[in-house]
Each structure stands twice: as C-alpha cells, then as structure tokens.
Design a protein around this motif. Structure first.
Motif, mmCIF file in Angstrom:
data_model
loop_
_atom_site.group_PDB
_atom_site.id
_atom_site.type_symbol
_atom_site.label_atom_id
_atom_site.label_comp_id
_atom_site.label_asym_id
_atom_site.label_seq_id
_atom_site.Cartn_x
_atom_site.Cartn_y
_atom_site.Cartn_z
ATOM 1 N N ARG A 1 0.820 -1.216 0.000
ATOM 2 C CA ARG A 1 0.000 0.000 0.000
ATOM 3 C C ARG A 1 0.853 1.266 0.000
ATOM 4 N N GLU A 2 2.115 1.098 -0.407
ATOM 5 C CA GLU A 2 3.047 2.237 -0.372
ATOM 6 C C GLU A 2 2.530 3.421 -1.190
ATOM 7 N N GLN A 3 2.011 3.164 -2.394
ATOM 8 C CA GLN A 3 1.556 4.250 -3.252
ATOM 9 C C GLN A 3 0.421 5.043 -2.599
ATOM 10 N N ILE A 4 -0.459 4.331 -1.915
ATOM 11 C CA ILE A 4 -1.579 5.008 -1.228
ATOM 12 C C ILE A 4 -1.049 5.914 -0.130
ATOM 13 N N TYR A 5 -0.081 5.425 0.667
ATOM 14 C CA TYR A 5 0.496 6.249 1.737
ATOM 15 C C TYR A 5 1.261 7.442 1.155
ATOM 16 N N ARG A 6 1.997 7.209 0.080
ATOM 17 C CA ARG A 6 2.761 8.303 -0.524
ATOM 18 C C ARG A 6 1.830 9.386 -1.061
ATOM 19 N N THR A 7 0.713 8.952 -1.632
ATOM 20 C CA THR A 7 -0.238 9.909 -2.190
ATOM 21 C C THR A 7 -0.961 10.690 -1.100
ATOM 22 N N GLN A 8 -1.404 9.967 -0.058
ATOM 23 C CA GLN A 8 -2.235 10.597 0.974
ATOM 24 C C GLN A 8 -1.419 11.325 2.036
ATOM 25 N N PHE A 9 -0.276 10.743 2.426
ATOM 26 C CA PHE A 9 0.488 11.313 3.539
ATOM 27 C C PHE A 9 1.919 11.706 3.165
ATOM 28 N N HIS A 10 2.362 11.326 1.946
ATOM 29 C CA HIS A 10 3.744 11.582 1.519
ATOM 30 C C HIS A 10 4.754 10.928 2.464
ATOM 31 N N GLU A 11 4.338 9.863 3.089
ATOM 32 C CA GLU A 11 5.192 9.176 4.060
ATOM 33 C C GLU A 11 4.746 7.727 4.180
ATOM 34 N N LEU A 12 5.710 6.808 4.261
ATOM 35 C CA LEU A 12 5.406 5.401 4.460
ATOM 36 C C LEU A 12 5.655 5.053 5.922
ATOM 37 N N PRO A 13 4.722 4.368 6.584
ATOM 38 C CA PRO A 13 4.927 4.031 7.995
ATOM 39 C C PRO A 13 6.193 3.194 8.197
ATOM 40 N N GLU A 14 6.986 3.587 9.173
ATOM 41 C CA GLU A 14 8.126 2.796 9.612
ATOM 42 C C GLU A 14 7.870 2.399 11.054
ATOM 43 N N PHE A 15 8.214 1.180 11.404
ATOM 44 C CA PHE A 15 7.881 0.718 12.742
ATOM 45 C C PHE A 15 8.961 -0.218 13.260
ATOM 46 N N ARG A 16 8.979 -0.359 14.561
ATOM 47 C CA ARG A 16 9.913 -1.252 15.244
ATOM 48 C C ARG A 16 9.086 -2.195 16.113
ATOM 49 N N ALA A 17 9.676 -3.324 16.467
ATOM 50 C CA ALA A 17 8.902 -4.304 17.217
ATOM 51 C C ALA A 17 9.797 -5.110 18.135
ATOM 52 N N SER A 18 9.186 -5.605 19.204
ATOM 53 C CA SER A 18 9.864 -6.538 20.099
ATOM 54 C C SER A 18 8.901 -7.681 20.400
ATOM 55 N N ILE A 19 9.472 -8.820 20.754
ATOM 56 C CA ILE A 19 8.633 -9.991 21.008
ATOM 57 C C ILE A 19 9.187 -10.740 22.210
ATOM 58 N N HIS A 20 8.274 -11.255 23.018
ATOM 59 C CA HIS A 20 8.690 -12.021 24.198
ATOM 60 C C HIS A 20 7.530 -12.920 24.606
ATOM 61 N N HIS A 21 7.849 -13.956 25.367
ATOM 62 C CA HIS A 21 6.768 -14.831 25.827
ATOM 63 C C HIS A 21 7.085 -15.377 27.208
ATOM 64 N N GLY A 22 6.034 -15.706 27.951
ATOM 65 C CA GLY A 22 6.211 -16.239 29.297
ATOM 66 C C GLY A 22 4.904 -16.191 30.067
ATOM 67 N N GLU A 23 4.986 -16.445 31.347
ATOM 68 C CA GLU A 23 3.780 -16.484 32.172
ATOM 69 C C GLU A 23 3.302 -15.084 32.540
ATOM 70 N N VAL A 24 1.977 -14.908 32.479
ATOM 71 C CA VAL A 24 1.344 -13.657 32.910
ATOM 72 C C VAL A 24 0.111 -14.014 33.730
ATOM 73 N N THR A 25 -0.334 -13.070 34.528
ATOM 74 C CA THR A 25 -1.612 -13.204 35.218
ATOM 75 C C THR A 25 -2.656 -12.473 34.396
ATOM 76 N N ALA A 26 -3.749 -13.161 34.069
ATOM 77 C CA ALA A 26 -4.800 -12.591 33.224
ATOM 78 C C ALA A 26 -6.109 -12.566 33.997
#
Length: 318
Positions: free
Chosen positions: A262-287
């Motif tokens: 969807r890069e063309q849509i973002y470039r047209t509408q916002f002149h910017e492509l979303p950039e993002f960072r991420a982290s991942i982890h797993h383990g026990e939680v209380t829910a």
C-alpha cells in the motif's frame, strides 16, 4: 486451498447466524401454534403447523445465510459510515429481506398446503392477501428485531474483539488465572516529528489508516490486538497459536508486506510510508477481568515489562 483465518472466522460467524436464526424460527413456530389455536388474525387463515414448519425449514436458513452474509461480509464496505447509520442501513436491509422472503415463504407454504404448483392462481391470490395482512407485519417486525439484535451483537463483538468477547462471555477470566502468552509490541517510528509536522488530526488519520491496514495480517496469524497505546499496538497470542507456524514472528513480516503493498496510497495521501519497530517475548502472565463501570481483560507480569524494554533497544541497535 487453505482459507485465511479471517475468512474462516467470517464463515463461522455466518454459520452461527444460520443456527441461531433457525432455532429462533422454530421457537416462533411453536409460539404461533400455541397462540393461533386461540386467536386468528388476517394472514393466518388456514394455518397448519406441519406445513408452516416445513416452509420455515426452507426459508429461514436461506434468510439466515443472506442476513448473516449482509452483516459479516459488508462490514468493511460500511465502515465509512458512522455506527448509527450503519445500524439503520443494515436494519433497513433486513426489513426489505424479510418482506421479500415472507412473500417467497407464502408461495412455498400455499403451494404445499393447496398441493399445487407455485404460480397457480389460488396460490397467487393467497400471496396477495398475505402482503396486506397482519401476518406480513408480524413477520417483518419479528425478524427485523432479530436482525437488528444480531447487528448489535456483532457491533459489541467488533468493539471488544472476537477473542476478548468470547473470553468475557465465557467467564474465563472472571477470576485471575496464570497462563503462558506471547506478546508483540509494535511501535511507529518518528511519531513526534510527524505529529509536529502534520498536526494532530492528520497524524491521527495516519495512525488509524496504519492500524486498519495491519488488522488482516494480525487476524490471519491468529493474533489478538490487546491494546492501543498512542502509536503503539500490543498484539498477543496464546502459546499454542503464537508458535503454530511461527505466527508470532511471521506476523511482523506479513505486516511489512501489507504496508509495502500500500506504499503508493500512503505516498499519495500522507507523503510518508509508515516505519515501525517491534519486540517480542513470551512467558507467564496473570490474566483477569478488571474494572467496575468499564471492564477489560488485562495481562500483568514481567513478560510485558521485558518486551517493552527490548523494544527500547531498537533505537540503539538501529
């Protein structure tokens, strides 16, 4: 060909509507049989329980298939409308659908009852009588109410999220429990610069567009959107769903692929492509459920704190 998870969920939603409406149709017929033994209204003359039940067995599943499809498969097209207009439009469509199918049901019923073909003059005469009868009004009111109630249920599910709604409804987290989960923290980059450059309204549109675009990859990878925190999205999986087909990791790359498509849509509408960072982890939680006037299901534990700290290193590591 393997169905995508979001398509499978939609199909099952329609199946649930078919089952639910069929049971409600059966309940309506039992009520009719009990009530009409004592009272007769215009449009119910010549009422026969067995014939009517057979007619409903044909018409109601068709109505449920069409009605369920209207609710489930047109939601994305109707999301440009406000909630009020979406509900009113869907209820209007239900009323029209009920009117048409009641006429069809009258044709089927009278052809069986009179033991003749559909276009027999006697059948058409009975159908014409039905159109202007209390029976027609009764069916429209009853099934439009059922349709409207179904729409409201789906709106509530959409607001909560399907998985969260199911857990809340089942009472799984009414009391806190410990379980193992996977968490993916996804955060947009350059948030401060873009918000100052565009203004908060455009920035909000940018975030909202991004969140809508990544919804399908998340659902397809069996993820649950746990929280929106500003420009950050927290995605969660049960241990089984997260590790199945490496969903928790592949979700990130599917999101990347979707945004690039969807890069063309973002470039047209916002002149910017979303950039993002991420982290991942797993383990026990209380829910568990929390809150009084506004309830929510939350997860607590070091897993979330650690995942957040890992995300902080993304800037350091580039």
């Amino acid at each position: 060909m393997r169905l995508k998870n979001r398509t499978r969920l939609k199909v099952w939603a329609v199946v649930y509507v078919i089952i639910g409406w069929t049971l409600l149709g059966l309940a309506q017929q039992i009520l009719n049989d009990f009530f009409l033994k004592a009272v007769t209204f215009s449009g119910f003359e010549g009422y026969d329980f067995t014939t009517n039940l057979l007619t409903y067995a044909i018409i109601v599943p068709i109505a449920a298939l069409l009605g369920g499809s209207i609710i489930v498969f047109t939601r994305e097209q109707l999301r440009t409308l406000s909630l009020r207009w979406r509900i009113l439009l869907e209820i209007g469509l239900f009323a029209l659908l009920v009117f048409v199918l009641t006429i069809g049901g009258s044709v089927v019923y009278n052809s069986i009852y009179l033991q003749t073909y559909f276009l027999d003059d006697r059948v058409l005469a009975e159908v014409q009588t039905t159109i202007f009868s209390y029976g027609m009004l009764y069916n429209i009111l009853y099934w439009t109410f059922i349709g409207g109630f179904t729409v409201l249920i789906f709106q509530v599910i959409e607001y909560y999220g399907q998985q969260k709604f199911r857990k809340t409804f089942s009472g799984k987290y009414y009391r806190p429990i410990v379980e193992t989960r996977v968490f993916l923290f996804l955060d947009l980059k350059n948030s401060t610069r873009l918000a100052e450059q565009w203004g908060h309204q455009v920035w909000f549109d940018f975030i909202n567009t991004f969140i809508k675009d990544i919804a399908d990859p998340i659902v397809d990878r069996k993820g649950e959107i746990y929280q929106y925190v500003g420009d950050e999205i927290v995605i969660s999986w049960s241990e089984a769903d997260g590790f199945e087909d490496n969903n928790c990791v592949n979700c990130f790359f599917d999101i990347e692929k979707k945004i690039r498509s969807r890069e063309q849509i973002y470039r047209t509408q916002f002149h910017e492509l979303p950039e993002f960072r991420a982290s991942i982890h797993h383990g026990e939680v209380t829910a568990g459920e929390i809150g009084l006037y506004r309830k929510d299901i939350i997860y607590t534990g070091d897993v979330l704190n650690t995942a957040k700290r890992i995300q902080g290193y993304c800037d350091v590591l580039g």
